[in-house]
Design an enzyme around this catalytic site. Structure first.
Site, PDB file in Angstrom:
ATOM      1  N   GLY A 159       2.730   2.209  10.774  1.00  0.00           N
ATOM      2  CA  GLY A 159       3.669   3.319  10.655  1.00  0.00           C
ATOM      3  C   GLY A 159       4.377   3.671  11.952  1.00  0.00           C
ATOM      4  CD  GLU A 169      -3.094   5.183   6.836  1.00  0.00           C
ATOM      5  OE1 GLU A 169      -3.150   5.187   5.595  1.00  0.00           O
ATOM      6  OE2 GLU A 169      -2.118   4.711   7.469  1.00  0.00           O
ATOM      7  CG  HIS A 193      -5.888   1.631   5.230  1.00  0.00           C
ATOM      8  ND1 HIS A 193      -5.470   2.544   6.178  1.00  0.00           N
ATOM      9  CD2 HIS A 193      -4.857   0.779   5.024  1.00  0.00           C
ATOM     10  CE1 HIS A 193      -4.212   2.251   6.518  1.00  0.00           C
ATOM     11  NE2 HIS A 193      -3.823   1.180   5.835  1.00  0.00           N
ATOM     12  CG  ASN A 212      -1.758   1.193   1.390  1.00  0.00           C
ATOM     13  OD1 ASN A 212      -1.798   2.046   0.492  1.00  0.00           O
ATOM     14  ND2 ASN A 212      -2.457   1.293   2.510  1.00  0.00           N
ATOM     15  CD1 TRP A 213       3.381   1.019  -2.770  1.00  0.00           C
ATOM     16  CD2 TRP A 213       3.436   2.096  -4.733  1.00  0.00           C
ATOM     17  NE1 TRP A 213       4.058   0.225  -3.662  1.00  0.00           N
ATOM     18  CE2 TRP A 213       4.101   0.863  -4.878  1.00  0.00           C
ATOM     19  CE3 TRP A 213       3.330   2.932  -5.846  1.00  0.00           C
ATOM     20  CZ2 TRP A 213       4.684   0.457  -6.088  1.00  0.00           C
ATOM     21  CZ3 TRP A 213       3.903   2.530  -7.053  1.00  0.00           C
ATOM     22  CH2 TRP A 213       4.580   1.309  -7.164  1.00  0.00           C
ATOM     23  CE  LYS A 214      -0.237   3.049   4.771  1.00  0.00           C
ATOM     24  NZ  LYS A 214      -0.166   3.118   6.237  1.00  0.00           N
ATOM     25  N   GLY A 237       2.961  -1.193   4.258  1.00  0.00           N
ATOM     26  CA  GLY A 237       2.952   0.232   3.939  1.00  0.00           C
ATOM     27  C   GLY A 237       4.353   0.728   3.624  1.00  0.00           C
ATOM     28  N   GLY A 238       4.976   1.371   4.598  1.00  0.00           N
ATOM     29  CA  GLY A 238       6.284   2.010   4.402  1.00  0.00           C
ATOM     30  C   GLY A 238       7.313   1.145   3.684  1.00  0.00           C
ATOM     31  CB  SER A 243       5.527  -1.890  11.858  1.00  0.00           C
ATOM     32  OG  SER A 243       5.104  -0.572  12.145  1.00  0.00           O
ATOM     33  CD  GLU A 251      -3.266  -2.617   7.221  1.00  0.00           C
ATOM     34  OE1 GLU A 251      -2.127  -2.729   6.758  1.00  0.00           O
ATOM     35  OE2 GLU A 251      -4.010  -1.661   6.949  1.00  0.00           O
TER      36      GLU A 251
HETATM   37  P1  13P Z   1       3.146   0.320   7.651  1.00  0.00           P
HETATM   38  O1  13P Z   1       3.681  -0.947   7.025  1.00  0.00           O
HETATM   39  O2  13P Z   1       3.854   1.553   7.178  1.00  0.00           O
HETATM   40  O3  13P Z   1       3.051   0.210   9.130  1.00  0.00           O
HETATM   41  O4  13P Z   1       1.633   0.502   7.116  1.00  0.00           O
HETATM   42  C1  13P Z   1       0.760  -0.559   7.190  1.00  0.00           C
HETATM   43  C2  13P Z   1      -0.463  -0.221   6.426  1.00  0.00           C
HETATM   44  O5  13P Z   1      -1.246   0.629   6.827  1.00  0.00           O
HETATM   45  C3  13P Z   1      -0.690  -0.915   5.154  1.00  0.00           C
HETATM   46  O6  13P Z   1      -1.977  -0.709   4.690  1.00  0.00           O
END
Ligand code: 13P
Length: 251
Positions: A173, A97, A95, A9-11, A233-234, A212, A167
């Site tokens: 993050g 967020e 998600h 997920n590149w957000k 994510g990251g 993470s 998640e």
């Molecule tokens: P991180 O891997 O940056 O913690 O993010 C997880 C995430 O929200 C993937 O959708």
């Protein structure tokens, strides 16, 4: 046997130039064919990624879609049909967020889950509790409620072509990964909830862990019985790291 899956997920990240660089670095990664791999760029970069990745190995998905299907007057939204038409296969739904920052309710998430399937995309339904909810001992209740909304609205058969991602919000993050045991406990509860409706469908649904995930903790997480891969994510913004996570899922 469930085929493992790793999703990136590149957000809200990337420019044309950095996305081009990431695509190039992904193309030279050794990616295991035994693992289903998908990346979720920003809506703006979906077409660029579709044109650039090796589509035999890497599928592309959207990070969200409209709760409404088709085409029409809905400023700023993109429908599942539109994503499917350009070549997307997947979409993230619910998600945290979007739930917590953008106010998406369980009901809206459930409508998007259906809209995704009607429009020709496979949804990755994201579930997870906040730190406050975990500390209050409410993790299974919260995740169970989020799942129940979709299960009650659309039935167990809708999960034959869906993936679920657990998640925990506090792990996203933050560098604070859930322990494999903490994640497994929730994954087992999710599968059990599905299983009460249909055991066979429940056994086939892939449950990804997100929060993470990194190259150095992926193998341990993926070794748990009900963790079928990761939503990253990251670490998915670094091709080497993402490639290593994909290889960990293949082992
Ligand atoms: P991180 O891997 O940056 O913690 O993010 C997880 C995430 O929200 C993937 O959708």
């Amino acid at each position: 046997m469930r085929r493992p899956m790793v999703a990136g997920n590149w957000k809200m990240n990337g420019t044309r130039a950095s996305v081009a660089e990431l695509i190039e670095s992904l193309r030279v990664q050794a990616l295991p064919v035994s693992v289903e791999i998908a990346v979720f760029p920003s809506c703006l970069h979906v077409a660029q990624v579709l044109g650039g990745v090796d589509d035999k190995h890497v599928a592309v998905g959207a990070q969200d879609c409209a709760a409404q299907n088709g085409f029409g007057a809905l400023t700023g939204e993109v429908s599942a049909e539109q994503f499917a038409e350009v070549g997307c296969e997947w979409v993230l739904v619910g998600h945290s967020e979007r739930r917590l920052v953008l106010g998406e309710t369980d009901e809206v998430v459930s409508r998007k889950f259906l809209a995704a399937q009607v429009g020709g995309l496979k949804p990755v339904l994201c579930l997870g509790e906040t730190l406050e909810e975990r500390e209050a001992g409410r993790t299974l209740e919260v995740v169970g409620r989020q799942l129940a909304q979709v299960l009650d609205d659309h039935g167990i058969a809708a999960f034959e072509s869906a993936v679920i991602a657990y998640e925990p919000v506090w792990a996203i993050g933050s560098g604070l990964t859930a322990t494999p045991e903490q994640a497994q406990e929730v994954h087992a509860a999710i599968r059990e909830q599905l299983s009460r409706q249909d055991r066979q469908v429940a056994e086939g649904v892939r449950l990804l862990y997100g929060g993470s995930v990194k190259a150095d903790n992926a193998a341990e997480l993926f070794s748990m019985a009900d963790i079928d891969g990761g939503l990253v994510g990251g670490a998915s913004l670094k091709a080497n790291e993402f490639g290593a996570i994909c290889r960990a899922a293949g082992n």
